[in-house]
Motif scaffolding. Structure first.
Motif, PDB file in Angstrom:
ATOM      1  N   GLN A  99       0.830  -1.217   0.000  1.00 28.96           N
ATOM      2  CA  GLN A  99       0.000   0.000   0.000  1.00 28.96           C
ATOM      3  C   GLN A  99       0.856   1.255   0.000  1.00 28.96           C
ATOM      4  N   LEU A 100       2.016   1.212   0.690  1.00 28.98           N
ATOM      5  CA  LEU A 100       2.921   2.374   0.655  1.00 28.98           C
ATOM      6  C   LEU A 100       3.479   2.596  -0.741  1.00 28.98           C
ATOM      7  N   THR A 107       0.618   3.977  -2.959  1.00 32.93           N
ATOM      8  CA  THR A 107       0.337   5.357  -2.544  1.00 32.93           C
ATOM      9  C   THR A 107       1.410   6.303  -3.057  1.00 32.93           C
ATOM     10  N   TYR A 133      -1.664  11.798  -0.942  1.00 33.98           N
ATOM     11  CA  TYR A 133      -0.910  10.717  -0.297  1.00 33.98           C
ATOM     12  C   TYR A 133      -1.593  10.285   0.994  1.00 33.98           C
ATOM     13  N   ASN A 139      -3.498   6.678   1.582  1.00 37.60           N
ATOM     14  CA  ASN A 139      -2.971   5.871   2.678  1.00 37.60           C
ATOM     15  C   ASN A 139      -4.053   5.557   3.706  1.00 37.60           C
TER      16      ASN A 139
END
Length: 429
Positions: A120-121, A124, A154, A158
């Motif tokens: 996911q980071l 993102t 962002y 997130n």
């Protein structure tokens, strides 16, 4: 299949879906990798690894209460200075590398969380970079605006990923999940957006050196938060130990504060309070009788009716409790006041200030209801514990609207009824 296993399976599928999307992005964008950028990629990788390590240690100690994280800044500036492919690679590889070190050192870490975190980071950061490069132009003002908007996006993306993860794992309703996810990140976002804008403006004037210098400043804030919460946690644990030691003197009150705190927490959650306020009410409920430390044992343990003089001493314990809690800055004017007023009565005949109805702070009213129910359903020197039905009858018929807030009495028994139905359903399954 057990419910817990099903939850873990659903979360693993969710994590694998995010990973699949990211691998798809990598496969179609690998040609964007630029060899001459390798040094910058490596610098961002090492910086991200360092700050991620510091952030994890801090969050583990403070139970997620640190509001600022330098990792966000590293990822966002990687998104600004690198292309989307390279920026996402920095976010993904630093996350993978750190977790591999932790696993190698013997820490057990669920594979589904592992996949979720770095995937996911990476996505993102990829989208953030894509947005910035699409919005940026020739003017400094336009680029600063692009950084601000990209930072907001962002945080938004997130938080969406994290919201879905918490919702799947906790099985809470959507509203409670939103409170859990947004209570900390909203503050972080409010702090980070102007910080990142300032760093970017400095970068435009003095170059790349602005980023490490600014990150060092953010790290100092993070370390300050760490020690601030360490002090707070130490004070809180000390007070809880005092409360427990007070109860240990009497077998009839042993565990009373903890049980009252659990009931108060359930009521606060049901009322829709934020997780932070729920925690504050829990702590105040746990410490509601801390002022009894100043009352002699022969009065506290007296098995017969107290004299008028003895009762006046006992009635002073909410004020003494307030005085004790005011020694902790974070408790001043909140938890300390809630403890002061937990023996006020709905009809205004309580103590110490004779407050009436909604003049009494809502957390104090919550603690009062939880306190009365727990006292009625526990053994005392002068009587055996009452059943839930007996306690319900006394609280509804004799205390609701006179001693206690009638709406909160009703709320407590709604919660207990729901729990009973939940247990019955679990037994049927």
């Amino acid at each position: 299949m057990k419910r817990k296993d099903k939850t873990e399976r659903n979360f693993l599928l969710y994590s694998l879906t995010i990973l699949g999307v990211y691998l798809g992005l990598l496969s179609t964008n690998i040609h964007y990798f630029k060899v001459h950028q390798l040094r910058l990629v490596f610098i961002f990788f090492l910086t991200n690894l360092f700050f991620d390590s510091v952030n994890i240690k801090t969050l583990e100690f403070t139970k997620g209460k640190v509001e600022t994280s330098a990792v966000f800044i590293v990822n966002i500036f990687a998104a600004v200075l690198l292309n989307p492919f390279e920026a996402s690679l920095v976010a993904a590889t630093s996350g993978i590398f750190l977790k591999l070190i932790k696993v190698f050192l013997g820490e057990k870490y669920p594979i589904s969380r592992y996949i979720f975190n770095f995937s996911q980071l990476a996505i993102t950061t990829y989208i953030t970079s894509l947005l910035f490069h699409g919005l940026s132009g020739q003017s400094s003002l336009q680029n600063t605006f692009a950084v601000l908007l990209s930072t907001f996006v962002y945080f938004f993306i997130n938080n969406v990923f994290v919201f879905l993860a918490v919702y799947i794992l906790s099985r809470d309703d959507i509203r409670e999940t939103a409170f859990k996810v947004l209570s900390g990140p909203v503050t972080s976002m409010a702090l980070m957006i102007p910080v990142i804008a300032v760093i970017y403006i400095l970068y435009q004037y003095i170059g790349f050196i602005a980023i490490p210098v600014s990150l060092a400043a953010v790290l100092s804030i993070q370390i300050g938060n760490y020690y601030r919460y360490r002090y707070y946690e130490a004070k809180l644990e000390h007070l809880k130990l005092l409360a427990k030691s007070l109860e240990e003197k009497d077998e009839y009150t042993r565990g009373h504060s903890e049980r009252v705190a659990e009931l108060a927490k359930k009521m606060a959650r049901k009322l829709g309070f934020s997780p932070k306020k729920v925690d504050r009410i829990y702590n105040a409920a746990f410490l509601h009788d801390i002022g009894k430390i100043g009352i002699p044992d022969h009065i506290l343990k007296k098995p017969t009716i107290l004299s008028k003089e003895e009762m006046s001493i006992v009635k002073n314990h909410p004020v003494m409790g307030e005085d004790i809690l005011r020694e902790v800055d974070i408790f001043n004017n909140r938890e300390s006041k809630w403890v002061r007023h937990h023996h006020e009565r709905w009809d205004g005949t309580g103590y110490p200030d004779g407050l009436k109805g909604r003049e009494i702070p809502l957390p104090s009213r919550i603690i009062a209801v939880a306190d009365v129910y727990e006292a009625l359903t526990s053994d005392r020197p002068y009587r055996k514990a009452l059943t839930e039905e007996q306690a319900r009858e006394i609280m509804i018929k004799q205390m609701s609207g006179t001693v206690l807030d009638p709406d909160l009495v009703k709320l407590l028994f709604e919660i207990l009824d729901e729990e009973e139905k939940g247990e019955e359903k679990k037994d049927d399954d």
